[in-house]
Motif scaffolding. Sequence first.
Motif, short mmCIF file in Angstrom:
data_model
loop_
_atom_site.label_atom_id
_atom_site.label_comp_id
_atom_site.label_asym_id
_atom_site.label_seq_id
_atom_site.Cartn_x
_atom_site.Cartn_y
_atom_site.Cartn_z
N ARG A 359 0.86 -1.19 0.00
CA ARG A 359 0.00 0.00 0.00
C ARG A 359 0.89 1.24 0.00
O ARG A 359 1.56 1.53 1.00
CB ARG A 359 -0.92 0.00 1.21
CG ARG A 359 -1.89 -1.18 1.24
CD ARG A 359 -2.71 -1.21 2.53
NE ARG A 359 -3.61 -0.08 2.62
CZ ARG A 359 -4.86 -0.08 2.18
NH1 ARG A 359 -5.35 -1.16 1.60
NH2 ARG A 359 -5.62 0.98 2.30
N PRO A 360 0.92 1.99 -1.10
CA PRO A 360 1.81 3.16 -1.17
C PRO A 360 1.24 4.41 -0.51
O PRO A 360 1.91 5.44 -0.51
CB PRO A 360 1.95 3.38 -2.68
CG PRO A 360 0.65 2.89 -3.24
CD PRO A 360 0.24 1.73 -2.38
N GLY A 361 0.02 4.34 0.02
CA GLY A 361 -0.56 5.51 0.65
C GLY A 361 -1.45 6.33 -0.25
O GLY A 361 -1.86 7.44 0.10
N LEU A 362 -1.78 5.83 -1.43
CA LEU A 362 -2.70 6.50 -2.34
C LEU A 362 -4.04 5.79 -2.34
O LEU A 362 -4.11 4.57 -2.13
CB LEU A 362 -2.15 6.51 -3.77
CG LEU A 362 -0.85 7.26 -4.03
CD1 LEU A 362 -0.52 7.19 -5.52
CD2 LEU A 362 -0.96 8.71 -3.59
N ASP A 363 -5.11 6.53 -2.63
CA ASP A 363 -6.44 5.91 -2.71
C ASP A 363 -6.63 5.14 -4.01
O ASP A 363 -7.48 4.25 -4.09
CB ASP A 363 -7.52 6.99 -2.61
CG ASP A 363 -7.61 7.59 -1.21
OD1 ASP A 363 -7.08 6.97 -0.26
OD2 ASP A 363 -8.21 8.68 -1.08
N GLU A 364 -5.85 5.46 -5.04
CA GLU A 364 -6.10 4.89 -6.37
C GLU A 364 -5.76 3.41 -6.46
O GLU A 364 -6.41 2.67 -7.21
CB GLU A 364 -5.30 5.65 -7.44
CG GLU A 364 -5.90 6.98 -7.81
CD GLU A 364 -5.44 8.10 -6.89
OE1 GLU A 364 -5.70 9.27 -7.22
OE2 GLU A 364 -4.81 7.81 -5.84
N TYR A 468 0.05 -15.38 -7.47
CA TYR A 468 -0.87 -14.49 -8.18
C TYR A 468 -0.64 -13.04 -7.78
O TYR A 468 -0.01 -12.74 -6.75
CB TYR A 468 -2.33 -14.87 -7.90
CG TYR A 468 -2.76 -14.75 -6.46
CD1 TYR A 468 -3.28 -13.55 -5.96
CD2 TYR A 468 -2.66 -15.83 -5.59
CE1 TYR A 468 -3.69 -13.44 -4.64
CE2 TYR A 468 -3.06 -15.73 -4.26
CZ TYR A 468 -3.57 -14.53 -3.79
OH TYR A 468 -3.97 -14.42 -2.47
N LEU A 469 -1.15 -12.14 -8.61
CA LEU A 469 -1.22 -10.71 -8.32
C LEU A 469 -2.69 -10.33 -8.22
O LEU A 469 -3.50 -10.77 -9.04
CB LEU A 469 -0.56 -9.90 -9.44
CG LEU A 469 0.90 -10.17 -9.73
CD1 LEU A 469 1.33 -9.47 -11.02
CD2 LEU A 469 1.78 -9.71 -8.57
N LEU A 470 -3.01 -9.53 -7.22
CA LEU A 470 -4.38 -9.04 -7.06
C LEU A 470 -4.32 -7.53 -6.87
O LEU A 470 -3.82 -7.04 -5.86
CB LEU A 470 -5.06 -9.70 -5.88
CG LEU A 470 -6.53 -9.31 -5.64
CD1 LEU A 470 -7.39 -9.68 -6.85
CD2 LEU A 470 -7.07 -9.98 -4.38
N ALA A 471 -4.79 -6.79 -7.88
CA ALA A 471 -4.78 -5.33 -7.85
C ALA A 471 -6.14 -4.83 -7.41
O ALA A 471 -7.18 -5.41 -7.74
CB ALA A 471 -4.44 -4.77 -9.22
N SER A 472 -6.13 -3.74 -6.67
CA SER A 472 -7.37 -3.12 -6.23
C SER A 472 -7.10 -1.64 -5.98
O SER A 472 -5.98 -1.15 -6.18
CB SER A 472 -7.89 -3.80 -4.95
OG SER A 472 -9.14 -3.25 -4.56
N THR A 473 -8.12 -0.92 -5.53
CA THR A 473 -7.91 0.46 -5.11
C THR A 473 -7.26 0.47 -3.73
O THR A 473 -7.13 -0.57 -3.07
CB THR A 473 -9.24 1.23 -5.05
OG1 THR A 473 -10.04 0.68 -4.00
CG2 THR A 473 -9.99 1.12 -6.37
#
Length: 475
Positions: A359-364, A468-473
Motif C-alpha cells: 500500500r503506497p498511501g494513495l487511494d487509487e 498471483y497478483l491481485l490489484a485493487s484500489t
Amino acid sequence: MIPIRPVPKPYAWGSYDRLQSLVPSMRDMRGPLAELWYGGHPQSPSMVVLGDDEMALDAAIRRDPEHMLGTVVSRRWGPALPYLLKMIAVRTPLSLQVHPLDFEARAGFHRENAAGVPLDADVRSFRDDRGKSEMVVALDDFRASIGFAPVALQLAALRLIDHDLARLMVRLLEGDAVAMSSAADDCMPPAAALWGRSERNIFRAFWLAVMAGQGVCDCDVWESTDWLPLLIAAQDRASRMGAVGGAETPFMIDGVRSALGNAVDAARTFPGDSAVLALAMMNAVHLAPGVGAFISTGVPHAYIRGTAVEIMTNSDNVLRAGLTVKHRDVPNLLRNLRPSPEPVRRPESFAVADGVLYRPGLDEFSLKYGVVNALDPYAAAVGVSDAHPWYETSAIVPPPECVDRPRVLVCLSGELRSRVGHVTDAGAVAGRGGLRTVVMRQGDAVFIPAADGPVSIDGGNETTGGTYLLASTGL
C-alpha cells in the motif's frame, strides 16, 4: 468474474522470452515484448469477455459503472478504473523520465489538444489529463535509478568521470557562480521560488546533462562523446575507493559504484547520450523479488534491467529526457522535475496469511502478491529476509479480497481457484452474481467487478497452488 486480456507493448527494450513465459498466450509474439497492460486506459484498454461478446474494459465500465466499480469508486473517480496494472520485462535500459504533476498534466493535455496533436502521435507528451504516480514490485532481480542521491554521493561519482562536462556538473553542484548558466535558470518552474540552494544546484547539473549537445550554451563541452569508455574507466576508479586512508563510508562507496554501474549499462545501449551522466546523480536501486519502490510525480527514474509488476494511477503520461528512441520533451520534464536529494520511498508492505500486501498511501491503488498452498506462503511469495521492512499488521489492513472494489487478478504460476459470492449465516447468497468459481492457470486473468463482493483464492485441493497478483484500489 470476467476474463480480461492484456494489451501487449512490443517496445524495443523488452525481453524476447520473459513475459512470453509468464503468459502463454503471448508465446507466439515475434520480437521483444516489454509490457502487458491490464486496465481501462482509453488509448490502450484491455479487452474483456462478456458472454459471447468481447469489448474494451473502459466501455464495459461506462455501460454499468455501479456494477463494475461500486458506489464509492464511481463517485470518487467517475466511470473509469482509477489504476493501471502492468507487467514489464526490461532487457536493456530505458528512458530517463519523469511523470507529470496533476496540474501540469491537465494543462499539457489541453494545450496539445488545442494545437491539434493527435492522441496517438509519436510527438505527443500528454496522452491524458492526469498526473502519474506508480509503484513497482520486482518479480525477479530488478535494477533501476530512482530519484536524486545525496549531493556528496553525486559529487563523488561525477569526480571520477574524466570529462569537461562532468567537471562542469561538479562545479554547478558546488554552487560555482561562474559556471552557472542563465539558460538553466530560465527552465526552472515557478515552484523554484521555494527551492533551497541545493535543489537549484542539482537542477542546474541535471539540466546540463540532459541538454548537452543541443547548443543551448556558449561553453565548449558539447562535442559528441562516446561515454562508455569514460564511464568504464570511472567505474574502475570507483572499485579502488575505500583504500587505506580513504575517507569514504561504505554507504558512499557502494552508492557510487552502483550509480556508475547503472550509467555504464545505459551507455552500452546509448553510448552517445550525455543523459547517462544524470544516472551518476541518482540513487541506484536493486530490488530483490517481492521488494517494491514508490515513484511519485516529479521523481526522475530509469529502469535498467529485470522483470516487475507496476501499478499506477490510470495515466500514460511520460516526459522523457534521454536514453530513448522515443519522443523527448526536456522542457516539460524540467517543469515537472523534483530536484530534491532523498532516499527511495518504499511502499508499506504488510505480511498477510498468504503473501504480502503493498500500500503506497494513495487511494487509487494497492497490490497483493499472493501464494496458494505453500508451506511458508509469505517467504515463498517474496523470499523475505530480516532486512526487508515487512509489517505484521494484517489485522488492521483489509486485504483486497474482502472489499467490494474493482479488482484485477492475474495467475503468475501454477493453478488457482477463485470464487466470488458466499452464503451468509442467514442462508442468503452474497454477491450480485451468485456463487461462481473460476479455475485459473498461469497467465490467466480476470476482472472482478465490485458487485461480485469478496473473492476467495485457493488451490482447489492440497496438490495444486501457485502465485498471483491481485490489484485493487487503496480505499
